[in-house]
Design an enzyme around this catalytic site. Structure first.
Site, PDB file in Angstrom:
ATOM      1  N   ALA A  96       0.831  -1.206   0.000  1.00  0.00           N
ATOM      2  CA  ALA A  96       0.000   0.000   0.000  1.00  0.00           C
ATOM      3  C   ALA A  96       0.869   1.261   0.000  1.00  0.00           C
ATOM      4  CB  ALA A  96      -0.982  -0.024   1.165  1.00  0.00           C
ATOM      5  N   SER A  97       0.445   2.282   0.709  1.00  0.00           N
ATOM      6  CA  SER A  97       1.112   3.579   0.613  1.00  0.00           C
ATOM      7  C   SER A  97       2.546   3.575   1.127  1.00  0.00           C
ATOM      8  CB  SER A  97       0.319   4.635   1.364  1.00  0.00           C
ATOM      9  OG  SER A  97      -0.961   4.737   0.789  1.00  0.00           O
ATOM     10  N   LEU A  98       2.926   2.530   1.892  1.00  0.00           N
ATOM     11  CA  LEU A  98       4.316   2.477   2.341  1.00  0.00           C
ATOM     12  C   LEU A  98       5.249   2.432   1.137  1.00  0.00           C
ATOM     13  CD1 LEU A  98       4.229  -0.135   5.248  1.00  0.00           C
ATOM     14  CD2 LEU A  98       3.608   2.275   5.252  1.00  0.00           C
TER      15      LEU A  98
ATOM     16  N   LYS B 159       5.147   4.135  -1.373  1.00  0.00           N
ATOM     17  CA  LYS B 159       5.452   5.463  -1.917  1.00  0.00           C
ATOM     18  C   LYS B 159       6.864   5.897  -1.519  1.00  0.00           C
ATOM     19  CE  LYS B 159       0.618   6.709  -2.102  1.00  0.00           C
ATOM     20  NZ  LYS B 159      -0.517   7.212  -1.323  1.00  0.00           N
TER      21      LYS B 159
END
Lengths: 611, 366
Positions: free
Chosen positions: A321-323, A325
């Site tokens: 997920a956003s990790l 990024k």
């Protein structure tokens, strides 16, 4: 042939043969003399010894090494357990003895007899186990009536004892009885049937260090099977003691925080890669494995949908997920696609071809630079970075960050994860890579899978300025006398593919995420007295097709197992990090609300302990 | 052409001794397996079949003129060596050692026939290269190499017992054809010097293993225990023995490998000094008979061949029985005719066949 004095003919050989005959006779005379010595001179004594098969071997089990936490607090030890066995040859009559015994130990005589019948064919001098681990009261009763119970023997066996029930169960592991397959393998050549060996976790991985060396004695017994004389003894050597890297206080705090949830918390010391805590929830009671588990207990462990037997920190794979990024940001900065001043506009969506990709913030983030994109987790910013990088470049950076391959922690069953490339998809599905998928990959959705421990080494690497460590679970190994056998020093497995400047930019983004009012973790992780940096993640398990928000919300509220997993990675203090933490709460919905508070609490506990 | 003298010279006494030993073997094996499990009892019938197979090979071995070994010795040798190499590559595992080659429903242990191959190749060599002054060090190089190749291949398996047998057989044959005095002295001196040197280079655990080998008491839970049990079994037989199927040590499966290497203790327990000495006497007669065949043969090839074969049977008897009585280190050497095991039985049967072969063709020379 001319150089020979005389070639050997058969007459010459004949002469030599006479000597041979005398030699042969001499050897046979020695054998016969020995026979006379054994059978005539010592015959009576040997006959006596053979009468009751007096010379027997007894095992001396070594005591297994103890397990401590990093501060020397005892976590696993051995307690004496009393096992009850019968030696058929000495127990005459068997039925009567069993009936007497059944009264003392409250086990029906038929059940005891069935255990004996199952072992028929074995040597009648081999003890048959009747009941394991009898209590002290039963032991006392047996000792008192010893003379009514010929052939019944009580043996003391050290039994593994996990002092803190369920604590660090996945890391420490448990023992189990050796299987027939294991008995056959070279690795367990000195083990015997009925031995307990490590089956999981550190107990399994460090079996050879913990095990120790078996001893035994040759004894002479009398007609009732009691030892009259010890002939020879070989000492048993205790196994080595192991000091884990975890701090049991922190470990227990992590387990408390996960109470009632499914997920994992890992804490690592960024400077060394030492694991400070590793909790996976739900856990199991290790003592149940050692003391014997009923079928029902086992079934409930296996069928539990939250998979208690799995160490979620290393065996489970989740979408990052956003990790992810963080990886996209590093790749973009290192490849020169963006710098700290590059601005993208986020109107709340991004059009790519004829498809529309949404940002989680419907209203949009407006003008966004990389720091703001990390702190507010702007999807649109990373869609554009990802599009410019392409999936294969992104995959290269992800791999260099340690994602998609085992971290090398010394535990079994470590999962690999998955970092997709265009080739991978083509060979897997036969369909070429789509540009839209690159955008999903850039924000950590799509095919990406990582283990929490991989995320842990990445965030710890960011915290320490770019070094990837092999996660350490063992502090030191000592002999039973306290001599140090090995002291694990840190092992560097690589560097993050990022310059100091890039890391500083990422760090700023992570600091803002917790400490700026608009940061995704401001509400959940910000505290005044500790300077924390971190990143949230929310791993969606079902897509929101066509931006139909209400249908999506309906679906995940109806079915708990469709709710997204909540991630949070963090380190503190931001300036000179002493601890890095990874949390995942399965189906916790939002990283900010479900996972971040757990990190905050754990960090607070650690910093207060270490003070 | 069929020669009637072949029948006249047929060695009935060799065949008789073989039959007596085989019967003793079957009886002893019967009591060794009766106490055991069903699986063991199956082995008894398997062994019966092996006796028949052995008899077949015995007959084959005396049908042709043994001089053929002179021609084909090197082929047999190379064939056996390649079997040994095959074992190391494709061999089947048993108790941590790789000694077997599996062929469908049966498996063979090539290290057994290798003993015969070494006897033949050395006979071939010595029958052409000896003289009454004895062999010098230079002349010993070739036989040394011929022995060491199979030796190391067998040590590698590892099967120390058979490897030692090979060295003993080769050594006996070499001493029999005579080593030159000075060379013999050099050999002995260099051996004495090299022992402490080698010892110095051994690792700690290797030293421990050798010490245990020489003195089983150092390992009271393993070999030492086996030896004590074996001595109790033999000693408790006393003069007349406990009687057929009455042995208690054996009945309790206390003896290790009671049907293979330790079978003599089963016999000694049940038949006492009487039975044991009787068996020793039959073995002694067989060995004397073998030497007699060598004596009566009128050409070197047959003489050296017979001596080599007799040496093999002699050393196996001495080492096996010495071992179970605690006189010698414990190595896996079988007792000819008596121990369970197809390969070793067939090998010894072939040996008897070769002895008969030499014996019945003694008139053919000159």
């Amino acid at each position: 042939m001319s150089k020979y004095l005389q070639s050997a003919d058969s007459d010459w050989y004949k002469k030599r043969l006479t000597g041979v005959v005398f030699l042969v006779l001499a050897f046979f005379l020695i054998l016969i003399a020995r026979l006379v010595y054994l059978q005539v001179i010592e015959g009576d004594e040997f006959r006596r010894l053979s009468e009751n098969n007096c010379i027997r071997l007894q095992n001396i089990d070594p005591s297994r090494g103890l397990i401590f936490d990093c501060n020397g607090k005892l976590l696993v030890d051995n307690r004496p357990a009393f096992d009850l066995s019968i030696i058929l040859k000495d127990a005459k009559p068997v039925e009567h003895t069993i009936e007497m015994l059944s009264q003392y130990i409250n086990v029906p005589a038929t059940e005891l007899m069935s255990k004996i019948i199952r072992k028929t064919g074995a040597s009648s001098y081999a003890p048959i186990l009747l009941k394991q681990d009898i209590g002290r009261d039963t032991l006392a009763a047996i000792e008192v009536h010893k003379y009514n119970l010929p052939g019944i023997v009580v043996s003391v066996k050290p039994r593994r004892h996990y002092i803190y029930k369920q604590s660090a169960a996945h890391l420490i592991g448990y023992l189990g009885e050796i299987s027939s397959d294991e008995l056959k393998s070279e690795k367990f050549f000195c083990n015997k049937a009925g031995d307990y060996i490590g089956k999981f976790g550190v107990e399994k991985k460090y079996e050879s260090l913990l095990r120790g060396k078996r001893g035994g004695r040759q004894v002479e017994v009398n007609a009732a099977g009691q030892v009259v004389r010890v002939l020879r003894t070989v000492k048993a050597f205790p196994g080595h003691n192991i000091y884990l890297s975890i701090d049991s206080l922190l470990q227990q705090k992590a387990e408390e925080l996960l109470e009632g949830l499914a997920g994992t918390i890992i804490a690592m010391e960024p400077a060394t890669g030492q694991i400070l805590a590793m909790a996976s929830s739900p856990a199991f009671d290790q003592n149940a494995f050692v003391n014997g588990m009923s079928h029902k207990q086992w079934d409930s462990l296996i069928s539990n949908p939250f998979r208690p037997m799995e160490n979620k920190a290393i065996n489970a794979e989740y979408p990052p997920a956003s990790l992810y990024k963080i990886v996209t940001a590093i790749a973009g900065l290192e490849e020169g696609i963006i710098d700290e001043n590059t601005l993208f506009h986020c109107p709340g969506y991004y059009k790519c071809g004829n498809r529309v990709f949404r940002c989680w913030e419907k209203r949009g983030h407006g003008k966004v630079d990389v720091v703001k994109a990390l702190s507010e987790s702007c999807d649109v910013f990373f869609y554009q970075v990802g599009q410019k990088l392409g999936v294969d470049k992104l995959a290269w950076y992800a791999r260099a960050c340690g994602l998609g391959s085992p971290t090398g922690i010394n535990l079994d069953y470590e999962a690999k994860g998955l970092i997709p490339t265009a080739d991978w998809k083509r060979s897997r599905t036969g369909i070429g890579w789509q540009l839209g998928e690159t955008l999903s990959v850039a924000i950590g959705q799509s095919y990406n899978l990582v283990t929490p421990l991989q995320m842990m080494t990445l965030i710890s690497g960011i915290a320490n300025g770019g070094i990837r460590h092999q996660p350490l679970i063992i502090g030191k190994v000592e002999t039973a006398e306290g001599e140090i056998v090995s002291e694990n020093n840190r092992k560097v497995t690589g560097k993050l593919p990022a310059s100091q400047r890039t890391i500083d930019i990422v760090k700023k983004g992570l600091w803002d995420a917790v400490n700026k009012r608009k940061g995704t973790a401001w509400i959940a992780a910000h505290i005044d007295d500790v300077d924390i940096s971190g990143k949230t993640g929310t791993a969606q398990l079902v897509g929101r097709k066509g931006g139909d928000e209400s249908a999506y919300k309906d679906k995940i509220h109806k079915f708990d197992h469709l709710k997204p997993h909540a991630w949070f990675v963090a380190y503190a203090p931001s300036k000179e990090p002493q601890i890095a933490v990874t949390v995942i709460v399965e189906h916790g919905e939002h990283g900010s609300s479900a996972a971040a508070p757990l990190s905050r609490e754990l960090i607070k506990t650690y910093l207060s302990i270490s003070k | 052409m069929f020669d009637r003298r072949l029948v006249q010279n047929f060695d009935w006494s060799l065949l008789g001794l073989t039959c007596v030993l085989s019967c003793m073997g079957l009886v002893t094996l019967y009591s060794a397996v009766t106490a055991g499990t069903q699986v063991l009892q199956m082995e008894y019938y398997k062994q019966l079949i092996w006796y028949l197979v052995g008899l077949f090979f015995l007959i084959i071995s005396f049908l042709f003129n043994y001089k053929a070994f002179d021609q084909w010795g090197h082929v047999i040798y190379i064939l056996c060596i390649s079997l040994l190499v095959g074992v190391l590559i494709f061999g089947a595992d048993s108790k941590g050692a790789i000694r077997w080659l599996k062929f469908g429903f049966f498996s063979i242990q090539p290290s057994e026939p290798v003993k015969i191959a070494v006897i033949i190749i050395l006979t071939r060599h010595y029958s052409k290269h000896t003289n009454t002054a004895g062999l010098t060090l230079r002349e010993l190089i070739n036989p040394f190499l011929l022995t060491m190749v199979p030796f190391f291949l067998i040590v590698k398996q590892p099967d120390l017992g058979t490897a030692i047998m090979i060295v003993l057989i080769a050594g006996s044959m070499t001493v029999f054809v005579k080593i030159e005095k000075r060379s013999f002295l050099y050999l002995i001196i260099s051996c004495i010097i090299s022992i402490p040197l080698v010892w110095f280079f051994l690792r700690e655990y290797q030293k421990a293993r050798i010490l245990t080998f020489l003195d089983p008491e150092r390992d009271p839970l393993g070999t030492g225990y086996h030896i004590i049990q074996s001595k109790i079994a033999i000693g408790s037989g006393m003069i007349s023995g406990k009687g057929f199927l009455q042995g208690t040590q054996n009945a309790l499966s206390f003896l290790p490998e009671q049907h293979t290497d330790f079978i003599f203790s089963v016999l000694a327990e049940e038949w006492g000094l009487t039975g044991s000495v009787m068996m020793l006497i039959v073995f002694l007669l067989l060995i004397i008979k073998g030497l007699n065949v060598a004596y009566r043969c009128r050409e070197p090839f047959g003489t050296i061949l017979s001596v080599g074969i007799t040496a093999m049977i002699f050393w196996q008897v001495i080492i096996n029985i010495g071992m179970v009585m605690g006189l010698m280190p414990v190595v896996g050497v079988t007792l000819p005719f008596i121990s369970y095991g197809g390969s070793s039985l067939v090998t010894v049967m072939i040996c008897i066949g070769i002895l008969m072969n030499v014996s019945m063709r003694r008139f053919m020379v000159e």
